[in-house]
Design a protein around this motif. Structure first.
Motif, PDB file in Angstrom:
ATOM      1  N   ILE A 113      -3.897  26.229  22.268  1.00  0.00           N
ATOM      2  CA  ILE A 113      -4.410  25.469  23.406  1.00  0.00           C
ATOM      3  C   ILE A 113      -3.823  24.063  23.376  1.00  0.00           C
ATOM      4  O   ILE A 113      -3.881  23.388  22.342  1.00  0.00           O
ATOM      5  CB  ILE A 113      -5.942  25.408  23.388  1.00  0.00           C
ATOM      6  N   LEU A 114      -3.287  23.624  24.499  1.00  0.00           N
ATOM      7  CA  LEU A 114      -2.748  22.273  24.605  1.00  0.00           C
ATOM      8  C   LEU A 114      -3.887  21.254  24.564  1.00  0.00           C
ATOM      9  O   LEU A 114      -4.869  21.379  25.318  1.00  0.00           O
ATOM     10  CB  LEU A 114      -1.953  22.110  25.903  1.00  0.00           C
ATOM     11  N   LYS A 115      -3.763  20.279  23.674  1.00  0.00           N
ATOM     12  CA  LYS A 115      -4.780  19.233  23.509  1.00  0.00           C
ATOM     13  C   LYS A 115      -6.173  19.860  23.424  1.00  0.00           C
ATOM     14  O   LYS A 115      -7.101  19.483  24.141  1.00  0.00           O
ATOM     15  CB  LYS A 115      -4.728  18.226  24.657  1.00  0.00           C
ATOM     16  N   MET A 116      -6.318  20.787  22.515  1.00  0.00           N
ATOM     17  CA  MET A 116      -7.584  21.508  22.392  1.00  0.00           C
ATOM     18  C   MET A 116      -8.685  20.593  21.860  1.00  0.00           C
ATOM     19  O   MET A 116      -8.472  19.828  20.919  1.00  0.00           O
ATOM     20  CB  MET A 116      -7.417  22.709  21.455  1.00  0.00           C
ATOM     21  N   ASP A 117      -9.856  20.690  22.493  1.00  0.00           N
ATOM     22  CA  ASP A 117     -11.031  19.962  22.011  1.00  0.00           C
ATOM     23  C   ASP A 117     -11.976  20.906  21.272  1.00  0.00           C
ATOM     24  O   ASP A 117     -12.331  20.668  20.140  1.00  0.00           O
ATOM     25  CB  ASP A 117     -11.760  19.295  23.182  1.00  0.00           C
ATOM     26  N   HIS A 118     -12.397  21.985  21.925  1.00  0.00           N
ATOM     27  CA  HIS A 118     -13.242  22.991  21.296  1.00  0.00           C
ATOM     28  C   HIS A 118     -13.363  24.181  22.234  1.00  0.00           C
ATOM     29  O   HIS A 118     -12.933  24.112  23.390  1.00  0.00           O
ATOM     30  CB  HIS A 118     -14.628  22.433  20.959  1.00  0.00           C
ATOM     31  N   HIS A 119     -13.939  25.252  21.744  1.00  0.00           N
ATOM     32  CA  HIS A 119     -14.246  26.415  22.599  1.00  0.00           C
ATOM     33  C   HIS A 119     -15.727  26.346  22.953  1.00  0.00           C
ATOM     34  O   HIS A 119     -16.586  26.332  22.078  1.00  0.00           O
ATOM     35  CB  HIS A 119     -13.934  27.726  21.880  1.00  0.00           C
ATOM     36  N   CYS A 120     -16.015  26.328  24.247  1.00  0.00           N
ATOM     37  CA  CYS A 120     -17.399  26.180  24.722  1.00  0.00           C
ATOM     38  C   CYS A 120     -17.929  27.524  25.193  1.00  0.00           C
ATOM     39  O   CYS A 120     -17.453  28.058  26.213  1.00  0.00           O
ATOM     40  CB  CYS A 120     -17.462  25.163  25.858  1.00  0.00           C
ATOM     41  N   PRO A 121     -18.910  28.115  24.506  1.00  0.00           N
ATOM     42  CA  PRO A 121     -19.466  29.397  24.967  1.00  0.00           C
ATOM     43  C   PRO A 121     -20.235  29.276  26.276  1.00  0.00           C
ATOM     44  O   PRO A 121     -20.340  30.252  27.025  1.00  0.00           O
ATOM     45  CB  PRO A 121     -20.380  29.816  23.810  1.00  0.00           C
ATOM     46  N   TRP A 122     -20.779  28.092  26.568  1.00  0.00           N
ATOM     47  CA  TRP A 122     -21.531  27.917  27.814  1.00  0.00           C
ATOM     48  C   TRP A 122     -20.614  27.937  29.024  1.00  0.00           C
ATOM     49  O   TRP A 122     -21.076  28.106  30.159  1.00  0.00           O
ATOM     50  CB  TRP A 122     -22.312  26.608  27.785  1.00  0.00           C
ATOM     51  N   LEU A 123     -19.320  27.728  28.813  1.00  0.00           N
ATOM     52  CA  LEU A 123     -18.339  27.837  29.888  1.00  0.00           C
ATOM     53  C   LEU A 123     -17.507  29.104  29.774  1.00  0.00           C
ATOM     54  O   LEU A 123     -16.740  29.422  30.689  1.00  0.00           O
ATOM     55  CB  LEU A 123     -17.394  26.625  29.874  1.00  0.00           C
ATOM     56  N   ASN A 124     -17.653  29.794  28.638  1.00  0.00           N
ATOM     57  CA  ASN A 124     -16.819  30.959  28.347  1.00  0.00           C
ATOM     58  C   ASN A 124     -15.344  30.608  28.484  1.00  0.00           C
ATOM     59  O   ASN A 124     -14.540  31.372  29.036  1.00  0.00           O
ATOM     60  CB  ASN A 124     -17.169  32.128  29.282  1.00  0.00           C
ATOM     61  N   ASN A 125     -14.991  29.426  27.985  1.00  0.00           N
ATOM     62  CA  ASN A 125     -13.627  28.930  28.132  1.00  0.00           C
ATOM     63  C   ASN A 125     -13.355  27.869  27.078  1.00  0.00           C
ATOM     64  O   ASN A 125     -14.292  27.232  26.571  1.00  0.00           O
ATOM     65  CB  ASN A 125     -13.430  28.333  29.530  1.00  0.00           C
ATOM     66  N   CYS A 126     -12.085  27.710  26.763  1.00  0.00           N
ATOM     67  CA  CYS A 126     -11.686  26.619  25.871  1.00  0.00           C
ATOM     68  C   CYS A 126     -11.630  25.310  26.656  1.00  0.00           C
ATOM     69  O   CYS A 126     -11.342  25.308  27.864  1.00  0.00           O
ATOM     70  CB  CYS A 126     -10.320  26.918  25.254  1.00  0.00           C
ATOM     71  N   ILE A 127     -11.898  24.226  25.978  1.00  0.00           N
ATOM     72  CA  ILE A 127     -11.763  22.900  26.579  1.00  0.00           C
ATOM     73  C   ILE A 127     -10.464  22.307  26.072  1.00  0.00           C
ATOM     74  O   ILE A 127     -10.304  22.065  24.871  1.00  0.00           O
ATOM     75  CB  ILE A 127     -12.949  21.991  26.214  1.00  0.00           C
ATOM     76  N   GLY A 128      -9.532  22.104  26.990  1.00  0.00           N
ATOM     77  CA  GLY A 128      -8.219  21.617  26.605  1.00  0.00           C
ATOM     78  C   GLY A 128      -7.634  20.665  27.629  1.00  0.00           C
ATOM     79  O   GLY A 128      -8.349  20.009  28.397  1.00  0.00           O
ATOM     80  N   PHE A 129      -6.316  20.623  27.672  1.00  0.00           N
ATOM     81  CA  PHE A 129      -5.593  19.646  28.475  1.00  0.00           C
ATOM     82  C   PHE A 129      -5.955  19.718  29.961  1.00  0.00           C
ATOM     83  O   PHE A 129      -6.169  18.691  30.608  1.00  0.00           O
ATOM     84  CB  PHE A 129      -4.087  19.863  28.276  1.00  0.00           C
ATOM     85  N   GLN A 130      -6.038  20.920  30.523  1.00  0.00           N
ATOM     86  CA  GLN A 130      -6.219  21.063  31.962  1.00  0.00           C
ATOM     87  C   GLN A 130      -7.660  20.884  32.434  1.00  0.00           C
ATOM     88  O   GLN A 130      -7.886  20.453  33.572  1.00  0.00           O
ATOM     89  CB  GLN A 130      -5.719  22.452  32.409  1.00  0.00           C
ATOM     90  N   ASN A 131      -8.653  21.231  31.603  1.00  0.00           N
ATOM     91  CA  ASN A 131     -10.042  21.227  32.093  1.00  0.00           C
ATOM     92  C   ASN A 131     -10.967  20.312  31.303  1.00  0.00           C
ATOM     93  O   ASN A 131     -12.193  20.396  31.459  1.00  0.00           O
ATOM     94  CB  ASN A 131     -10.610  22.651  32.083  1.00  0.00           C
ATOM     95  N   HIS A 132     -10.417  19.446  30.454  1.00  0.00           N
ATOM     96  CA  HIS A 132     -11.266  18.543  29.671  1.00  0.00           C
ATOM     97  C   HIS A 132     -12.040  17.592  30.585  1.00  0.00           C
ATOM     98  O   HIS A 132     -13.225  17.325  30.366  1.00  0.00           O
ATOM     99  CB  HIS A 132     -10.409  17.755  28.676  1.00  0.00           C
ATOM    100  N   ARG A 133     -11.389  17.088  31.627  1.00  0.00           N
ATOM    101  CA  ARG A 133     -12.068  16.164  32.543  1.00  0.00           C
ATOM    102  C   ARG A 133     -13.195  16.868  33.289  1.00  0.00           C
ATOM    103  O   ARG A 133     -14.275  16.294  33.471  1.00  0.00           O
ATOM    104  CB  ARG A 133     -11.062  15.582  33.545  1.00  0.00           C
ATOM    105  N   TYR A 134     -12.986  18.103  33.725  1.00  0.00           N
ATOM    106  CA  TYR A 134     -14.053  18.841  34.416  1.00  0.00           C
ATOM    107  C   TYR A 134     -15.270  19.015  33.506  1.00  0.00           C
ATOM    108  O   TYR A 134     -16.411  18.872  33.942  1.00  0.00           O
ATOM    109  CB  TYR A 134     -13.543  20.211  34.855  1.00  0.00           C
ATOM    110  N   PHE A 135     -15.007  19.344  32.248  1.00  0.00           N
ATOM    111  CA  PHE A 135     -16.100  19.534  31.288  1.00  0.00           C
ATOM    112  C   PHE A 135     -16.897  18.257  31.100  1.00  0.00           C
ATOM    113  O   PHE A 135     -18.137  18.271  31.138  1.00  0.00           O
ATOM    114  CB  PHE A 135     -15.527  20.008  29.953  1.00  0.00           C
TER     115      PHE A 135
END
Length: 370
Positions: A160-182
């Motif tokens: 994952i690019l610029k990975m932060d963590h895997h969020c089960p509440w989103l069923n998705n990884c938090i990374g470069f593209q969706n970190h701001r949305y999270f």
């Protein structure tokens, strides 16, 4: 009759054998568990390995369930707020009610938008089958090049690019593209539950306080009576009471707060307070990380490097920390003429700057942000 005679030398041999056997057991155990790199962190990782295994194997399975739970809880809160809160504020102050509806729906719109985008937006992956000149290492699990700030997710089984963590509440990884949305989802959710707590505090206090106060009052016992035109007291036969005309004589039909209404308010209070504490703490922690220009994974790496270099008399500098203000501008994408009103206070699907492969550092002479 049989007589047992113990000799001293045989007893000593037995004792030596037991001691020798115990020593062999100790040495065998130590040889099997010996590790030259054993420390507190290693021991903690070993103890938490079953939890890691559970997360890796079942997070993808329970992730969709968590998404449905979040949607259900959000919908239930909105329904209760409209069904109970809206009539209360309309009867109290129509102008304030209109303001609360507009403000609350603005928060709700941002909550739903950012959660939806965080769920459906891929976090960003390194290109496959292409030569990545920006790679700094090779992933041991993917056996593929890893650009800077890229980490492998054991749940998604991808880098994952610029990975932060895997969020089960989103069923998705938090990374470069969706970190701001999270992060924006957390901001607006915390603001939303705080709004509900403040707007519904007086309503909940009145409903629950008077309900408890009425429950504490003793029930009156005695024969029902009524007054005639002369003021005389006339006993009334209970069998012939008219439920409409003699409504005031039957205590069990007095208008009181219904049990479902009290239950709904208690449910709202507990849920909103729990979300405020849990998500508020997580939001505060991520705010500090963003201000430092690092992700949650990089925070652990930077802390370890800081301690290691401190022992050598050196100072570690986070290469991606451009200062708190600049870090926030880059994270929120407030570059190239973007504004707070259009791209932060209103739902916006603007993409982060860059491609997640090349990262400028504080050591560069020229910054890519103007």
């Amino acid at each position: 009759m049989v007589t047992f005679r113990w000799r001293t030398y045989k007893f000593s041999q037995l004792l030596n054998y037991i001691i020798h056997l115990a020593q062999k057991c100790v040495y065998t155990t130590k040889s099997l568990t010996y590790n030259n790199c054993l420390d507190q962190n290693y021991a903690a990782d070993v103890c938490m390995e079953p939890m890691f295994w559970f997360v890796d194997n079942f997070t993808n399975t329970i992730g969709p369930i968590f998404v449905v739970v979040v949607a259900g809880l959000t919908a239930s809160v909105v329904v209760i707020a409209y069904y109970i809160g809206l009539p209360y504020w309309w009867n109290r102050n129509p102008y304030m009610c209109v303001f609360l509806v507009i403000f609350g729906n603005w928060l709700l719109l941002n909550v739903c938008f950012h959660y939806y985008m965080a769920v459906i937006t891929p976090p960003g992956y390194p290109p496959q089958g292409e030569l990545i000149t920006e790679a700094v290492s090779i992933c041991k699990k993917c056996i593929s090049p890893k650009p800077p700030r890229t980490h492998h997710c054991s749940v998604c089984n991808k880098c994952i690019l610029k990975m932060d963590h895997h969020c089960p509440w989103l069923n998705n990884c938090i990374g470069f593209q969706n970190h701001r949305y999270f992060f924006m989802y957390m901001i607006y959710t915390v603001a939303g539950v705080l709004f509900l707590i403040l707007a519904g505090f007086e309503l909940a206090y009145e409903e629950l306080y008077f309900a408890i106060d009425d429950a504490d009052e003793p029930e009156l016992e005695g024969h029902p009576v009524k007054f005639n035109k002369t003021g005389a007291i006339i006993p009334v036969d209970v069998a012939y009471l008219d439920p409409v005309q003699d409504f005031d004589l039957q205590n069990d039909e007095l208008p009181t707060t219904s049990s479902w209404r009290r239950g709904a308010l208690i449910y709202m209070a507990l849920l909103n307070c729990a979300v405020l504490l849990a998500l508020g703490g997580l939001m505060s922690w991520h705010s500090r990380l963003i201000g430092k220009g690092e992700t949650s994974i990089e925070a652990n790496i930077n802390r370890t490097e800081t301690q290691r270099l401190a022992k050598l008399g050196k100072t570690y500098v986070n290469p991606y920390n451009f200062g708190s203000r600049q870090n926030w501008r880059m994270f929120l994408g407030l570059v190239q003429g973007r504004s707070w009103l259009r791209h932060i206070l209103l739902p916006s699907a603007h993409q982060p700057e860059g491609d997640g492969l090349i990262w400028h550092t504080v050591h560069d002479r020229l910054s890519h942000i103007h």
